[in-house]
Design a protein around this motif. Sequence first.
Motif, short mmCIF file in Angstrom:
data_model
loop_
_atom_site.label_atom_id
_atom_site.label_comp_id
_atom_site.label_asym_id
_atom_site.label_seq_id
_atom_site.Cartn_x
_atom_site.Cartn_y
_atom_site.Cartn_z
N LEU A 1 5.05 0.12 -3.80
CA LEU A 1 4.21 -0.65 -3.42
C LEU A 1 4.39 -0.95 -1.85
O LEU A 1 3.67 -1.26 -0.89
N ARG A 2 5.71 -1.13 -1.66
CA ARG A 2 6.27 -1.30 -0.17
C ARG A 2 5.74 -0.12 0.60
O ARG A 2 5.40 -0.43 1.91
N LEU B 1 9.20 -8.33 -3.80
CA LEU B 1 8.29 -8.35 -2.41
C LEU B 1 8.18 -9.45 -1.60
O LEU B 1 6.98 -9.54 -0.97
N THR B 2 9.05 -10.30 -1.68
CA THR B 2 8.96 -11.60 -0.81
C THR B 2 8.56 -11.70 0.55
O THR B 2 7.89 -12.41 1.17
N ASP B 3 9.18 -10.46 1.07
CA ASP B 3 8.96 -10.22 2.56
C ASP B 3 8.18 -9.00 2.87
O ASP B 3 8.15 -8.57 3.87
N TRP B 4 7.06 -8.78 2.11
CA TRP B 4 6.22 -7.73 2.23
C TRP B 4 4.61 -8.16 1.87
O TRP B 4 4.38 -8.98 0.97
N GLU B 5 3.75 -7.85 2.68
CA GLU B 5 2.38 -8.00 2.58
C GLU B 5 1.58 -6.77 3.06
O GLU B 5 2.35 -6.04 3.96
N VAL B 6 0.39 -6.64 2.74
CA VAL B 6 -0.45 -5.47 3.44
C VAL B 6 -0.66 -5.88 4.85
O VAL B 6 -0.60 -6.86 5.28
N LYS C 1 -2.80 1.21 1.31
CA LYS C 1 -3.93 0.55 0.65
C LYS C 1 -3.81 0.28 -1.12
O LYS C 1 -4.30 1.02 -1.62
N PRO C 2 -2.97 -0.58 -1.37
CA PRO C 2 -2.91 -0.68 -2.67
C PRO C 2 -4.15 -1.62 -3.29
O PRO C 2 -4.66 -2.15 -2.54
#
Length: 625
Positions: free
Chosen positions: A230-231, A361-366, A235-236
């Motif tokens: 996911l990281r 995934l606290t530090d990740w976003e699209v 385009k998830p």
Amino acid sequence: MNTVRLTTSQALVRFLANQYSERDGQEQRLIPGVWGIFGHGNVAGIGQALLQAAMTQEADLPYYLARNEQGMVHASVAYAKMRDRLATYACTASTGPGSTNMITGAALATTNRIPVLLLPSDMFATRVADPVLQQLEDTRGGDVTVNDAFRAVSKYFDRISRPEQLIPAALAAMRVLTDPVETGAVTLALPQDVQAEAYDWPVAFFRRRVWHVGRPVPEPAVVERAARLLRNAKKPLIVAGGGAVYSGAETQLRAFAAATGIPVADTHAGKGAVAWDHPCAVGGIGSTGSYAANELAKEADVVLGIGTRYSDFTTASHTVFGNPDVAFVNLNVARLDAVKHSAEPLVADARLGIEALAGTLTDWEVDPQYREHTRRLIARTREIEDRCFTVGHGPLPAQTEILGALGDVLGDRDVVINAAGSMPGDLQQLWRARDPKAYHVEYAYSCMGYEIAAGVGVKMADPSREVVVLVGDGSYLMMAQEIVTMVSEGLKVIVVLVQNHGFASIGALSDSLGSQRFGTKYRFRSGDTGLLDGDVLPVDLAANASSLGADVLHAASVDEFRTAMEKAKAATRTTVVHVETDLYGPNPPGHGWWDVPVSQTSALESTQAAYEAYAAHKLAQRHYL
């Protein structure tokens, strides 16, 4: 050892009354009652035991009378679906046709992975009176009965040929009913003589038993592998299925989507897990999916499936995920589903799995641009939906207009029920659900006749909700009898009966496949052509509903339908709202494909043209490897 002398049926009733399920510290009755229709195979066995339990209060197991054996299984499945598979009913039927009538319901339960306990009566274990009334004589063996047909559609099957066999069989049945991975139809075939046979039962067999329904914990290393995919995704896309709802993971899923910005598409079983107006909600996916969901699926590089089994309608027959390098992460309690499409399998409870991924995934976003792209697609989708609701078709309204009006008058907790025909496709694209229990569409088996019976089960599962059965005339003619059950049980259910004098869904499909709607309209046989293409049949379904005990309201326009629905909501008893719509649509625009093979050779030009279109679509179909 303390024992008590009871018949097999009396023992089974006492046993079932003491079974409970528990999840997260909350207990409830696993089998709160028994549906049944009595005949010579069960009236003196299970029937006598249920009567005795009620008269002596030795066991609390209420009996409910159905009007069709298939219908009572549907009612039980709908109840279990509303209760997140933590409770269901038992269903008893007589030998022969009474029992085999339950087979379709059993297949529906197992296909949907919903628990139901079936108790079909069987032939004499002693065979002293062979052949008895309704017995199939099979030259291959004396132990074969029609109930063997249940084996193919049951997750557990046993025939109780001796009373003492009930002890291990009943315990095994409860194990399967409460297993989120293995659950489905559980069948205990009961020969009619064994039902009435006495035995000295261990008292411990009837003790209160609590079956814990656990939440499988995700393996940390697998969570890390899934998070890594996911990281790296640009385009998830999330596909939320029924497992997200049965796990009660709505809060976690909504928060995860908001934090990461991953758009969430849904299957029929998963609709409502994320509210339709959530900024990441993109609607139904697949063959009848929304514009936004299917456009995102075309480009998705990583698909996170949560509690979905990826039916062909979800994948648009393996065409909707168009990225040649698409990868899958499947979060599911069942390994069967977790490994589909060569996925990274995250075998775990949906709620715990989402929490684990969120923590990693606290530090990740699209990328913000992807969020904006999703927002634009959603806005375009809303425009498409609104046009369907306000098309202004005449002289008969379009079905989509009726759905729009229905959505306007229902509250967030009101339940809409459907299963087959053209309406599931319209609903998947157009229905705006906020509550995960407000959208109840059975689309794994898509069984015509499910709807009205399901209305009984849903209302029994949650009397606090307004329950609306949305049914076409095709499904209504298959099985309307349980309206009588609604009336007899004092259940207030609204039945919206949409009559278009034919099979709208299959008619449209037939037309698209070059078969010219052959055999899909309710018409007189023509003296000129010899086909069923004469005048419309004079069928008065509203009068039929009234004869079954329901109050009936008529609507001839969208405005009249709104008024009728407000009256039905204010009513205190079962009410049918009858409205006619145009058999020929217009329907919502299509954004996906469904693989239904077309004749490769034909003398009909319509079929020849349809095959050319079919062959072109097949070019996009592939395995996800």
